[in-house]
Design a protein around this motif. Structure first.
Motif, mmCIF file in Angstrom:
data_model
loop_
_atom_site.group_PDB
_atom_site.id
_atom_site.type_symbol
_atom_site.label_atom_id
_atom_site.label_comp_id
_atom_site.label_asym_id
_atom_site.label_seq_id
_atom_site.Cartn_x
_atom_site.Cartn_y
_atom_site.Cartn_z
ATOM 1 N N ASP A 163 -6.199 9.081 -2.519
ATOM 2 C CA ASP A 163 -4.764 8.823 -2.356
ATOM 3 C C ASP A 163 -4.312 8.817 -0.896
ATOM 4 N N ARG A 164 -5.231 8.823 0.017
ATOM 5 C CA ARG A 164 -4.913 8.696 1.446
ATOM 6 C C ARG A 164 -5.077 7.233 1.842
ATOM 7 N N PRO A 165 -4.061 6.611 2.454
ATOM 8 C CA PRO A 165 -4.178 5.192 2.822
ATOM 9 C C PRO A 165 -5.350 4.951 3.769
ATOM 10 N N VAL A 166 -6.075 3.881 3.516
ATOM 11 C CA VAL A 166 -7.170 3.471 4.403
ATOM 12 C C VAL A 166 -6.613 2.416 5.360
ATOM 13 N N ILE A 167 -6.455 2.806 6.599
ATOM 14 C CA ILE A 167 -5.944 1.898 7.621
ATOM 15 C C ILE A 167 -7.100 1.279 8.393
#
Length: 301
Positions: A55-59
Motif C-alpha cells: 500500500d505504499r506508492p511506487v514512484i
C-alpha cells in the motif's frame, strides 16, 4: 468464532508466507480489460497503471520495491492487480531482478484471469523464474482455448493453482472449472477466498441480491467456500484446498506483516504491541512476551 483459514491438505508456499507476514504484496498495475462484477479494487486504482507495494506508492521502479522488501524483511512477493499479465514485461523484469538480488529461494507468485492469457505473455512468464501462477476463472467457458497455455506454465515447473472468490449461486460453475483443470492435470491446489465487500463492488453485489455482512464479506460466501472444498476433496482428495477468510487477510496476513516490520524498524526506546503498532517504552517491565507450548517467555528491556 471460526478459524482464519480452512486448510485441507497442504497450503501453497505463497499462502504460508502470507500468513506468516513474510511476503510483501505488490499491486503492479490497475490495468485489466475485464470488469468483473465482484472486483474489490478501488476506483482510484482500477483502470490506472499505478503501483503500490504494501500500500505504499511506487514512484521509483524498481527502487521503491527493493526498499520496501528490505524494510519488511520479506522472503517473497505476491503480485496482484488489475491483472499483472497486462504488464508482463514489467513482471518478468522484476522477477528476474529479485531472484538475482535475493536468491532463487525468494518466492514470487502472481494472479491472472484465464481470459487474459495469451501465448506471448505465457511464453515470457514460463521463462521468467516465477514460482506460482494462480489462475482465476469462475466459468468453464472462460477456459476455452486456454488449457494449452496453462499447460505451458505447468510444464515450466511453475506451481499452478486455481484461485477464485466464493461466489454464492456460482458453485456449480466454479466446480466445473476445478474439474476441467484437475482432470487435465494442470493444477495442484485450489484457493477459495471469502467474497469481500468494498466501495468498488458493493453496488454490483447488492443489485445481484448479495447481502453485505458485518465482517466485511458477503453473507453465505464462507459457506459456499466450505461446500466447494468438501466436494473438491471428495472427488479429488489429492488436491490441496484452502479457504481464506476475510478475517485472515486483515488479521493474519496484514497484521503479521506489520508486526514483523515494526519489530525490525523499532528503536531501543520503543515497544511493539501485538497489533503491530509501536509506542514509546516507559518504565520497567517486559518489552516482548512470547507464548510457546503453553509457556510464557518475557524479553526485558
Amino acid at each position: 468464532m471460526h478459524p482464519l483459514n480452512f486448510v485441507f491438505g497442504e497450503l501453497a508456499r505463497g499462502c504460508r508466507q502470507c500468513l506468516l507476514g513474510t511476503k510483501s504484496i505488490l499491486f503492479i498495475t490497475g490495468l485489466c480489460p475485464l470488469n468483473c462484477f465482484y472486483c474489490p479494487v478501488s476506483r482510484e486504482r482500477f483502470g490506472r497503471d499505478v503501483m503500490f507495494i504494501n500500500d505504499r506508492p511506487v514512484i521509483r521502479f524498481p527502487d521503491d520495491i527493493i526498499d520496501e522488501l528490505d524494510r519488511a524483511g520479506s522472503n517473497g512477493l505476491a503480485i496482484s492487480g488489475g491483472d499483472p499479465i497486462v504488464v508482463v514485461d514489467r513482471v518478468v523484469y522484476l522477477v528476474k531482478l529479485l531472484k538475482e538480488s535475493y536468491g532463487p529461494s525468494f518466492h514470487i507468485h502472481m494472479y491472472t484471469h484465464a481470459l487474459n492469457l495469451n501465448r506471448d505473455a505465457v511464453g515470457k512468464l514460463a521463462s521468467s523464474g516465477i514460482d506460482e501462477v494462480r489462475i482465476h476463472a469462475i466459468s468453464p467457458t472462460q477456459l476455452s482455448g486456454k488449457l494449452e497455455l496453462i499447460r505451458i506454465l505447468r510444464d515450466a515447473s511453475i506451481g499452478v493453482g486455481l484461485e477464485v472468490p466464493a461466489l454464492p449461486r456460482f458453485e456449480n460453475e466454479i466446480l466445473k472449472v476445478a474439474e476441467t483443470l484437475i482432470g487435465n492435470g494442470l493444477i495442484t491446489f485450489v484457493n477459495i477466498n471469502e467474497l469481500d465487500v468494498s466501495p468498488a463492488n458493493i453496488d454490483n453485489l447488492t443489485r445481484m441480491g448479495y447481502v453485505p455482512g458485518p465482517n466485511g464479506s458477503v453473507v453465505g460466501s464462507l459457506d459456499v467456500g466450505l461446500r466447494l472444498t468438501s466436494e473438491i476433496r471428495r472427488r479429488w482428495p489429492w488436491v490441496n484446498v484452502n479457504v481464506c477468510t476475510s478475517r485472515s487477510k486483515d488479521i493474519a496476513q496484514l497484521g503479521a506483516r506489520l508486526f514483523r516490520m515494526s519489530l525490525r524498524m523499532s528503536k531501543g526506546d520503543e515497544v511493539v504491541l501485538d497489533d503491530g503498532t509501536v509506542e514509546q517504552w516507559v518504565g520497567a517491565g517486559p518489552v516482548v512476551k512470547l507464548r510457546i507450548g503453553g509457556r510464557e517467555y518475557v524479553v526485558e528491556k
